[in-house]
Design a protein around this motif. Structure first.
Motif, PDB file in Angstrom:
ATOM      1  N   PRO A 295       0.830  -1.218   0.000  1.00 24.07           N
ATOM      2  CA  PRO A 295       0.000   0.000   0.000  1.00 24.07           C
ATOM      3  C   PRO A 295       0.858   1.260   0.000  1.00 24.07           C
ATOM      4  O   PRO A 295       1.839   1.365   0.730  1.00 24.07           O
ATOM      5  N   ARG A 296       0.481   2.214  -0.851  1.00 23.21           N
ATOM      6  CA  ARG A 296       1.116   3.520  -0.903  1.00 23.21           C
ATOM      7  C   ARG A 296       0.034   4.599  -0.925  1.00 23.21           C
ATOM      8  O   ARG A 296      -1.065   4.380  -1.417  1.00 23.21           O
ATOM      9  N   GLY A 301      -5.109  11.439  -0.734  1.00 18.12           N
ATOM     10  CA  GLY A 301      -5.019  10.664   0.489  1.00 18.12           C
ATOM     11  C   GLY A 301      -5.481   9.229   0.357  1.00 18.12           C
ATOM     12  O   GLY A 301      -5.715   8.560   1.372  1.00 18.12           O
ATOM     13  N   VAL A 302      -5.586   8.726  -0.875  1.00 17.28           N
ATOM     14  CA  VAL A 302      -6.058   7.358  -1.108  1.00 17.28           C
ATOM     15  C   VAL A 302      -4.880   6.400  -1.002  1.00 17.28           C
ATOM     16  O   VAL A 302      -3.802   6.649  -1.554  1.00 17.28           O
TER      17      VAL A 302
END
Length: 328
Positions: A295-296, A301-302
């Motif tokens: 995850p990045r 901000g997703v």
């Protein structure tokens, strides 16, 4: 990097086979082929009414028309046969028949075998070849010699009569004015990476005006390979199109596809780690998939699952896996 990680990137088929193309038929259109028939390039497969209308016809007591069948009213004095067309439905003791005064011939843009014929619905033909699938095709089925261009964006001033009868490959984008000029100059079709919504609406409006004209131009089609965003053609697709240059190809609209019949054309598989960015600020760029990085956080901000891509300029970028694609 493992092959399992590369498998996280959505795969896109480079060349599709077999190709089953559907040619739609409306009420009153008459198919000229039957299931199992073999058709060649340019063979007539249907007659399509320009302005179909619904008429009321009476049938004799000893005649029982079937919906979808061709039927004509008994001939009147001085004529070979009475008005008729395709029987639609029975209502208030009379048959409703779809008919028209002018019919255009629909030709097969490729050689193949007729798989299915359904009056009022369509004809399905399996092509004797392979195809490159797009996202949408506008216009009608067409064919011509493939001609690749050197410009990333085709302008109306770059067209000449030497392109008549060809299907042009445009790099990234084309406008509606250029498409209209290409049709008027006898170009058979255009293959483009992206076409904006506005240009699509303008072209569809131009097509509607052309269909309403008394003297129509030959069939013309626009095949969009990627979508609405401006981006270059994928390298793997460019390689196939380059190998097909000067060869006869066809564009069909259902499914949207460029069809070619070159059984001896060998298409090598792209490198297994070659990926293409299909959306975002880096849309259209290609590189090597290094690894999945988990995850990045991205714009807005997703948090999304991402992969690390090594670009040809030596830089690396973390890109959401959903924004990547690879050709197989």
């Amino acid at each position: 990097m493992t092959s399992a990680q590369v498998g996280l990137v959505p795969a896109r088929r480079l060349v599709v086979a077999p190709v089953d193309a559907h040619f739609a038929l409306g009420p009153g259109d008459q198919p000229l082929v039957a299931a199992g028939d073999s058709v060649v390039v340019g063979a007539p497969i249907a007659e399509r009414l320009r302005d179909p209308r619904l008429e009321e016809l009476s049938a004799p007591n000893d005649v029982d028309p079937e919906p979808g069948a061709r039927w004509y009213e008994p001939p009147r004095r001085g004529s070979d046969k009475g008005p008729g067309g395709e029987t639609m439905f029975f209502w208030h003791d009379r048959w409703r028949v779809a008919s028209g005064d002018i019919a255009d011939t629909v030709e097969s843009p490729f050689a193949g075998i007729v798989r299915d014929v359904r009056p009022g619905i369509g004809i399905t033909i399996r092509a004797a070849g392979r195809g490159i699938r797009g996202v949408v095709a506008l216009g009608g089925p067409t064919r011509g010699r493939l001609q690749t261009g050197t410009e990333s964006e085709l302008r109306s001033g770059g067209l000449d009569v030497g392109s008549a009868g060809t299907i042009l490959v445009v790099g990234s984008r084309v406008d509606a004015e250029t498409l209209t000029r290409a049709r008027a100059m006898g170009v058979g079709g255009v293959v483009v990476a992206g076409l904006s919504s506005k240009e699509r609406r303008d072209f569809i409006a131009s097509e509607a005006r052309q269909r309403a004209a008394l003297h129509r131009l030959p069939s013309f089609a626009v095949l969009v390979l990627d979508g609405a965003i401006r981006r270059p053609l994928a390298g793997a697709i460019q390689a196939v199109l380059g190998a097909l240059t000067t060869n006869e190809v066809a564009i069909v609209t259902d499914p949207p596809m460029l069809v070619f019949d070159r059984p001896n054309l060998v298409i090598p598989d792209p490198p297994h780690d070659l990926v293409r960015i299909r959306s975002g600020s880096l849309a259209g760029r290609e590189g090597r998939f290094v690894e999945a990085v988990g995850p990045r956080r991205f714009a807005g901000g997703v948090q999304l699952e991402a992969g690390l891509v090594h670009l040809p300029d030596g830089t690396t970028a973390a890109v959401p896996l959903g924004d990547l694609e690879r050709f197989v």
